[in-house]
Scaffold this active site. Structure first.
Site, mmCIF file in Angstrom:
data_model
loop_
_atom_site.group_PDB
_atom_site.id
_atom_site.type_symbol
_atom_site.label_atom_id
_atom_site.label_comp_id
_atom_site.label_asym_id
_atom_site.label_seq_id
_atom_site.Cartn_x
_atom_site.Cartn_y
_atom_site.Cartn_z
ATOM 1 C CG HIS A 1 -10.198 -5.801 0.790
ATOM 2 N ND1 HIS A 1 -10.360 -6.932 1.547
ATOM 3 C CD2 HIS A 1 -8.911 -5.416 0.963
ATOM 4 C CE1 HIS A 1 -9.219 -7.223 2.166
ATOM 5 N NE2 HIS A 1 -8.327 -6.322 1.821
ATOM 6 C CD GLU B 1 -2.876 -1.212 2.324
ATOM 7 O OE1 GLU B 1 -2.858 -0.281 3.145
ATOM 8 O OE2 GLU B 1 -3.632 -2.196 2.425
ATOM 9 C CD GLU C 1 -4.760 -7.841 1.876
ATOM 10 O OE1 GLU C 1 -5.650 -7.153 2.436
ATOM 11 O OE2 GLU C 1 -3.559 -7.536 1.906
ATOM 12 C CG ASN D 1 -0.821 -7.002 -1.340
ATOM 13 O OD1 ASN D 1 -1.424 -7.608 -2.215
ATOM 14 N ND2 ASN D 1 -1.320 -6.839 -0.113
ATOM 15 C CG ASP E 1 -12.804 -9.124 2.015
ATOM 16 O OD1 ASP E 1 -12.679 -8.229 1.140
ATOM 17 O OD2 ASP E 1 -12.330 -8.983 3.160
#
Length: 459
Positions: free
Chosen positions: A238, A160, A265, A202, A267
């Site tokens: 996400h 990030e 990651e 990432n 979801d």
């Protein structure tokens, strides 16, 4: 990277486009149906993993699902800076090692997460700046990567580092203020500490083609052009109740730079077509040959950091949801097989040929072998260099190309010439090899790939 403080609006910004990608995904080939996520992904050379917490490994339902369904694990927090170096120079790996050992016991890949991130820094690092912080950062990367050397499949080296919004610029942080080369320095330190781990960048809100993802893309392109060691890019994904219509195209453009892509990651908020979005993400990965795997951030809805959104594949009681079935079906439908080398660009999707290998040259200071991905009119060659019975401080490799073939790009080496017999020399970070040690470099070309055994010599 999930933390409870992050604004949900930031997380869901990447899902602003409501066009589903399922219709645009071309699934190639088929696979015999398997009954678990990990086994289904493995049919095409991929993994399907979960982010896990050491504190939940005593929960029988949790570990039962974990052991049954997944073939990769990522630590939620146990390998972050604040967890592994709570005071400067004092390293603790107890919980990180619990995650590692869980993965080993399952026969699973372990993704390391994350070496440097502007969040979850220990308090002592938050108060530092300038050259002192830079030195502490690089020492942290070196020490942690060295501790896990040879045991980690891939590291999120930097997490990030790009700003949200339309600038495409780096995020302002104490890490960034040590100098714009900090990310490059971190990747070089990680490569030196663990030459065989795959090194990833990432980020979130990079799932579609937008200013932020393009900023990352330009950094990766620059790194590849200069031989900075980067093997993969992680897309957190996400997602809310929609998915960017260019999700697959975005993965592919990064893969075309010569890096693997990974969904790290995943979801998806419940309330829209959760099962359909999960299936679309899975199909997109399956359609991109360099998409090597998918990780969901948690196991049951009750384990998720997104309280109340029920974004995972299993409900609070551990029952499979409709999203689980949609993912399993997408994995079992088959797709392109992941490319054999994490260091080479994906071939043209039109007509790829199987990878081939030559035998290493025996004896001497070093040996080299080549594996190929070929298609009509072009190829990617990955060269593995192996030191002999003595350590190397540098190496040269000569590769004979067939008539009419030419090198168009090179990574993790510098080349002399582009046709005929082409010479390749190590770059700064991969010249030193212990006795029997290995490294890889690669190049892309037009025409037909090399068939003769490369010749290696000490520099």
């Amino acid at each position: 990277m999930p933390i409870l403080k992050r604004s949900r609006s930031l997380l869901l910004a990447s899902a602003a486009a409501a066009v589903a990608v399922a219709a645009s995904v071309a699934v190639i080939g088929s696979a015999e149906a398997a009954s678990t996520l990990g086994a289904s992904a493995a049919q095409t050379g991929r993994y399907f993993g979960a982010a896990i917490a050491a504190g939940k490994l005593g929960d029988g339902t949790y570990t039962g699902i974990l052991n049954r369904e997944f073939n990769a694990v990522t630590p939620e927090n146990e390998m972050k800076w604040d967890a592994t170096e709570p005071s400067q120079g004092r390293f603790t790996y107890t919980n990180g090692d619990r995650i590692l050992n869980q993965g080993i016991s399952m026969g699973a890949k372990v993704r390391g997460h994350a070496l440097l991130w502007y969040q979850q820094e220990p308090g002592w690092a938050q108060s530092m700046s300038g050259s002192a912080l830079r030195s502490a950062m690089m020492n942290h990367v070196t020490q942690v990567a060295t501790h896990y050397k040879g045991k980690i499949y891939a590291w999120d080296v930097v997490n990030e580092a790009f700003a949200d919004g339309g600038s495409g610029a780096r995020r302002d942080s104490n890490l960034q203020r040590t100098g714009n080369d900090w990310i490059e320095a971190a990747f070089k330190a990680a490569r030196a500490a663990d030459p065989n781990a795959k090194l990833c960048y990432n980020d979130y809100n990079t799932d579609g083609v937008n200013a932020k993802s393009t900023g990352v893309y330009n950094m990766v392109k620059d790194f590849k052009s200069r031989g900075v060691p980067i093997d993969c890019v992680g897309f957190q994904s996400h997602l809310g109740t929609s998915i960017p219509g260019d999700y697959q195209a975005n993965l592919q453009r990064f893969a075309d730079l010569g890096v693997d892509v990974q969904i790290t990651e995943l979801d998806v908020a419940q309330g829209g077509n959760q099962a359909g979005i999960y299936a679309s993400v899975t199909r997109a990965c399956m359609a991109v040959s360099r998409c090597t795997g998918i990780t969901v951030w948690g196991i049951r809805d009750s384990d998720s950091w997104r309280t109340g959104e029920n974004p995972l594949l299993f409900d609070n009681s551990g029952n499979k949801k409709a999203a689980y079935t949609s993912v399993l079906n997408a994995l079992n439908a088959g797709g392109t097989t992941t490319s054999p080398s994490p260091s080479s660009p994906s071939p043209s999707p039109s007509s790829p040929s199987p990878s081939t290998s030559t035998s290493p040259q025996p004896g001497g200071a070093c040996s080299a072998s080549v594996s190929l991905n070929s298609w009509t009119g072009g190829f990617v060659a990955t060269i593995k260099v192996t030191a002999g019975s003595a350590a190397l401080s540098g190496w040269n490799v000569s590769v004979a190309l067939p008539s009419g073939s030419a090198v168009t790009s090179t990574w993790s080496a510098t080349n002399t010439g582009t046709t005929g017999t082409v010479g390749f020399r190590n770059v700064s970070y991969n010249g030193q090899l212990a006795a029997g040690g290995t490294t890889e470099f690669g190049f892309q070309g037009t025409g037909t790939g090399p068939t003769a055994t490369p010749v290696c010599s000490a520099a």
